[in-house]
Motif scaffolding. Sequence first.
Motif, mmCIF file in Angstrom:
data_model
loop_
_atom_site.group_PDB
_atom_site.id
_atom_site.type_symbol
_atom_site.label_atom_id
_atom_site.label_comp_id
_atom_site.label_asym_id
_atom_site.label_seq_id
_atom_site.Cartn_x
_atom_site.Cartn_y
_atom_site.Cartn_z
ATOM 1 N N LYS A 1 32.747 48.058 33.482
ATOM 2 C CA LYS A 1 33.910 48.440 34.285
ATOM 3 C C LYS A 1 34.190 47.368 35.333
ATOM 4 N N ASN A 2 33.124 46.850 35.967
ATOM 5 C CA ASN A 2 33.288 45.786 36.971
ATOM 6 C C ASN A 2 33.828 44.512 36.329
ATOM 7 N N GLU A 3 33.360 44.187 35.116
ATOM 8 C CA GLU A 3 33.875 43.013 34.408
ATOM 9 C C GLU A 3 35.365 43.162 34.152
ATOM 10 N N GLU A 4 35.772 44.375 33.815
ATOM 11 C CA GLU A 4 37.183 44.628 33.554
ATOM 12 C C GLU A 4 37.999 44.439 34.834
ATOM 13 N N ARG A 5 37.474 44.910 35.968
ATOM 14 C CA ARG A 5 38.173 44.721 37.251
ATOM 15 C C ARG A 5 38.285 43.241 37.589
ATOM 16 N N LYS A 6 37.227 42.476 37.312
ATOM 17 C CA LYS A 6 37.271 41.034 37.564
ATOM 18 C C LYS A 6 38.351 40.375 36.719
ATOM 19 N N ARG A 7 38.478 40.808 35.467
ATOM 20 C CA ARG A 7 39.491 40.223 34.584
ATOM 21 C C ARG A 7 40.884 40.512 35.109
ATOM 22 N N ASP A 8 41.079 41.683 35.716
ATOM 23 C CA ASP A 8 42.385 42.030 36.273
ATOM 24 C C ASP A 8 42.761 41.112 37.426
ATOM 25 N N ARG A 9 41.752 40.590 38.136
ATOM 26 C CA ARG A 9 42.013 39.742 39.313
ATOM 27 C C ARG A 9 42.075 38.254 38.977
ATOM 28 N N ARG A 10 41.869 37.889 37.722
ATOM 29 C CA ARG A 10 41.888 36.472 37.361
ATOM 30 C C ARG A 10 43.284 35.891 37.496
ATOM 31 N N LYS B 1 56.721 32.802 28.100
ATOM 32 C CA LYS B 1 55.776 33.610 28.876
ATOM 33 C C LYS B 1 56.150 33.738 30.355
ATOM 34 N N LEU B 2 56.986 32.844 30.884
ATOM 35 C CA LEU B 2 57.301 32.825 32.309
ATOM 36 C C LEU B 2 57.784 34.173 32.851
ATOM 37 N N PRO B 3 58.730 34.863 32.206
ATOM 38 C CA PRO B 3 59.164 36.163 32.743
ATOM 39 C C PRO B 3 58.011 37.174 32.870
ATOM 40 N N GLN B 4 57.112 37.178 31.893
ATOM 41 C CA GLN B 4 55.960 38.084 31.957
ATOM 42 C C GLN B 4 55.056 37.717 33.130
ATOM 43 N N TRP B 5 54.811 36.428 33.334
ATOM 44 C CA TRP B 5 53.943 35.995 34.432
ATOM 45 C C TRP B 5 54.549 36.355 35.782
ATOM 46 N N ILE B 6 55.844 36.224 35.910
ATOM 47 C CA ILE B 6 56.515 36.572 37.164
ATOM 48 C C ILE B 6 56.332 38.063 37.438
ATOM 49 N N GLY C 1 52.757 38.678 38.513
ATOM 50 C CA GLY C 1 52.526 38.183 39.871
ATOM 51 C C GLY C 1 53.100 39.126 40.922
ATOM 52 N N LYS C 2 54.307 39.620 40.673
ATOM 53 C CA LYS C 2 54.924 40.571 41.610
ATOM 54 C C LYS C 2 54.128 41.863 41.684
ATOM 55 N N ALA C 3 53.617 42.310 40.538
ATOM 56 C CA ALA C 3 52.816 43.541 40.521
ATOM 57 C C ALA C 3 51.538 43.364 41.328
ATOM 58 N N ARG C 4 50.904 42.209 41.219
ATOM 59 C CA ARG C 4 49.678 41.938 41.987
ATOM 60 C C ARG C 4 49.968 41.866 43.487
ATOM 61 N N MET C 5 51.131 41.322 43.850
ATOM 62 C CA MET C 5 51.486 41.211 45.271
ATOM 63 C C MET C 5 51.708 42.589 45.868
ATOM 64 N N ARG C 6 52.189 43.539 45.064
ATOM 65 C CA ARG C 6 52.417 44.904 45.558
ATOM 66 C C ARG C 6 51.106 45.647 45.814
#
Length: 125
Positions: A82-91, A111-116, A119-124
């Motif tokens: 589970k911790n490994e999975e959380r780390k992957r989410d933060r990569r 891929k750019l639209p997906q990355w944007i 990135g916005k989801a992580r900032m929230r």
Amino acid sequence: MTKKYRKDQFVKVKVTGIQPYGAFVKTPDNQEGLIHISEIMNDYVHDINQFLTKGQIVKAKILSVDNDGKLNFTLKDNEYFKNEERKRDRRSVLEQIKETEKYGFETIRQKLPQWIREGKARMRK
């Protein structure tokens, strides 16, 4: 004498072999089982060898017991995975590209639209 195992029971198992589709394991009393690649974590697993090695002992949860006594396991309830999975989410996105994507200008444009969005989801958060 073999021990009776039941669904949802946690067992320490030893990895005896690794294939592209999963890892073969044995219980302490030599009962065989399988951890399917889809049961390592909720995230996509490209290569089992990044998470398991032959001879490794892991705590796994029994998903089912076949009529012939073979066990099917999951690692999704194991705290380490589970911790490994959380780390992957933060990569970073760049780490994800290196691991799973082919490079090239056309691929980046696609891929750019997906990355944007990611990135916005992580900032929230």
